[in-house]
Scaffold this motif. Sequence first.
Motif, PDB file in Angstrom:
ATOM      1  N   PHE A  44      25.591  42.569  52.154  1.00  0.00           N
ATOM      2  CA  PHE A  44      26.404  43.403  53.037  1.00  0.00           C
ATOM      3  C   PHE A  44      25.531  44.134  54.048  1.00  0.00           C
ATOM      4  O   PHE A  44      25.955  44.365  55.178  1.00  0.00           O
ATOM      5  CB  PHE A  44      27.228  44.402  52.218  1.00  0.00           C
ATOM      6  CG  PHE A  44      28.604  43.904  51.843  1.00  0.00           C
ATOM      7  CD1 PHE A  44      29.614  43.857  52.784  1.00  0.00           C
ATOM      8  CD2 PHE A  44      28.879  43.490  50.559  1.00  0.00           C
ATOM      9  CE1 PHE A  44      30.884  43.400  52.449  1.00  0.00           C
ATOM     10  CE2 PHE A  44      30.138  43.034  50.205  1.00  0.00           C
ATOM     11  CZ  PHE A  44      31.151  42.983  51.158  1.00  0.00           C
ATOM     12  N   PHE A  59      33.527  39.138  51.390  1.00  0.00           N
ATOM     13  CA  PHE A  59      34.599  40.046  50.986  1.00  0.00           C
ATOM     14  C   PHE A  59      35.341  39.481  49.774  1.00  0.00           C
ATOM     15  O   PHE A  59      35.662  40.213  48.836  1.00  0.00           O
ATOM     16  CB  PHE A  59      35.556  40.271  52.156  1.00  0.00           C
ATOM     17  CG  PHE A  59      36.614  41.304  51.885  1.00  0.00           C
ATOM     18  CD1 PHE A  59      36.296  42.657  51.865  1.00  0.00           C
ATOM     19  CD2 PHE A  59      37.929  40.934  51.650  1.00  0.00           C
ATOM     20  CE1 PHE A  59      37.273  43.621  51.617  1.00  0.00           C
ATOM     21  CE2 PHE A  59      38.907  41.885  51.401  1.00  0.00           C
ATOM     22  CZ  PHE A  59      38.578  43.227  51.389  1.00  0.00           C
ATOM     23  N   ARG A  60      35.635  38.188  49.799  1.00  0.00           N
ATOM     24  CA  ARG A  60      36.289  37.566  48.649  1.00  0.00           C
ATOM     25  C   ARG A  60      35.425  37.688  47.400  1.00  0.00           C
ATOM     26  O   ARG A  60      35.928  37.945  46.305  1.00  0.00           O
ATOM     27  CB  ARG A  60      36.581  36.103  48.948  1.00  0.00           C
ATOM     28  CG  ARG A  60      37.704  35.871  49.954  1.00  0.00           C
ATOM     29  CD  ARG A  60      37.857  34.398  50.234  1.00  0.00           C
ATOM     30  NE  ARG A  60      38.979  34.118  51.130  1.00  0.00           N
ATOM     31  CZ  ARG A  60      38.905  33.326  52.200  1.00  0.00           C
ATOM     32  NH1 ARG A  60      37.744  32.758  52.520  1.00  0.00           N
ATOM     33  NH2 ARG A  60      39.977  33.105  52.954  1.00  0.00           N
ATOM     34  N   LEU A  89      36.730  44.180  60.067  1.00  0.00           N
ATOM     35  CA  LEU A  89      35.467  44.563  59.437  1.00  0.00           C
ATOM     36  C   LEU A  89      34.578  45.302  60.430  1.00  0.00           C
ATOM     37  O   LEU A  89      33.914  46.288  60.077  1.00  0.00           O
ATOM     38  CB  LEU A  89      34.752  43.331  58.888  1.00  0.00           C
ATOM     39  CG  LEU A  89      33.435  43.595  58.179  1.00  0.00           C
ATOM     40  CD1 LEU A  89      33.634  44.477  56.947  1.00  0.00           C
ATOM     41  CD2 LEU A  89      32.758  42.279  57.782  1.00  0.00           C
ATOM     42  N   TYR A 116      39.838  48.848  46.422  1.00  0.00           N
ATOM     43  CA  TYR A 116      39.023  47.816  47.068  1.00  0.00           C
ATOM     44  C   TYR A 116      38.594  48.213  48.469  1.00  0.00           C
ATOM     45  O   TYR A 116      37.536  47.769  48.944  1.00  0.00           O
ATOM     46  CB  TYR A 116      39.755  46.469  47.048  1.00  0.00           C
ATOM     47  CG  TYR A 116      39.597  45.811  45.696  1.00  0.00           C
ATOM     48  CD1 TYR A 116      38.545  44.937  45.444  1.00  0.00           C
ATOM     49  CD2 TYR A 116      40.448  46.131  44.649  1.00  0.00           C
ATOM     50  CE1 TYR A 116      38.363  44.378  44.192  1.00  0.00           C
ATOM     51  CE2 TYR A 116      40.266  45.571  43.391  1.00  0.00           C
ATOM     52  CZ  TYR A 116      39.227  44.701  43.167  1.00  0.00           C
ATOM     53  OH  TYR A 116      39.036  44.163  41.925  1.00  0.00           O
ATOM     54  N   LEU A 120      34.583  48.224  49.530  1.00  0.00           N
ATOM     55  CA  LEU A 120      33.977  47.712  50.759  1.00  0.00           C
ATOM     56  C   LEU A 120      33.025  48.737  51.364  1.00  0.00           C
ATOM     57  O   LEU A 120      31.885  48.408  51.729  1.00  0.00           O
ATOM     58  CB  LEU A 120      35.077  47.350  51.757  1.00  0.00           C
ATOM     59  CG  LEU A 120      34.598  46.896  53.141  1.00  0.00           C
ATOM     60  CD1 LEU A 120      33.713  45.655  53.053  1.00  0.00           C
ATOM     61  CD2 LEU A 120      35.793  46.645  54.060  1.00  0.00           C
TER      62      LEU A 120
END
Length: 222
Positions: A44, A59-60, A89, A116, A120
């Motif tokens: 990330f 992300f998944r 994003l 979630y 992130l």
Amino acid sequence: MPVQIYEIPELYKRYRWCNRHGLWGYGADKFPHFEWINSLERRFSRIERAPSEAPIYLFREMIHWGGSQNGVLENFELQLGTYNFANSLEKVRSALDDPETAIAAALDIPGIGLSYASKLLRFLKPEIYGVLDRKILDFLKRSQTPFRKVRPSSKSSMVQGYAEFLELLSQLKTELEASQIWRPNESDDRLAWRAADVEMALFQRAVESPRRGTAHAVRLQE
């Protein structure tokens, strides 16, 4: 305070998270390596240099890391459609220095809720962000910590609740630093705490803390 600062290092060392780890070739995330967590953090942190199609796959994977409770991944995929994930994003990334704007932008991603959305942010900037999930929310309520009720049907409620949570993490970090209590590591280096590290300790306390009934437990969309 929901936890005494002298307890935080041992709680951090007892942290353990294992859900879909084996399916991805990882062992449980536990001290001192936190293998999958560290891998996600590294990737990330380099996301702006990744190929254009990479962010959605990352992300998944993050959703898989979190366990995809209540069909989060399926909800995300069903609502994705022609949604431009890359643009969303980028909105989140450009707002990382403004927590309320950042979490609001993350909550706009289809199919996910506060848990979630905060995951992130946690992986994009662990220095100032942590995960706020049902376990921690329920624990904060049971510990009688002054904390606003978070309503999953209200975006403003989730934004304000998450901002308060970050203030709690920041306060704990400040107290740890003032007491010269450093983050545990294999080399015994004097490592400063990040918000994500403090949150991991709170998560472990939430896991270990006995529940006193579930009638009024906080329910939070993942």
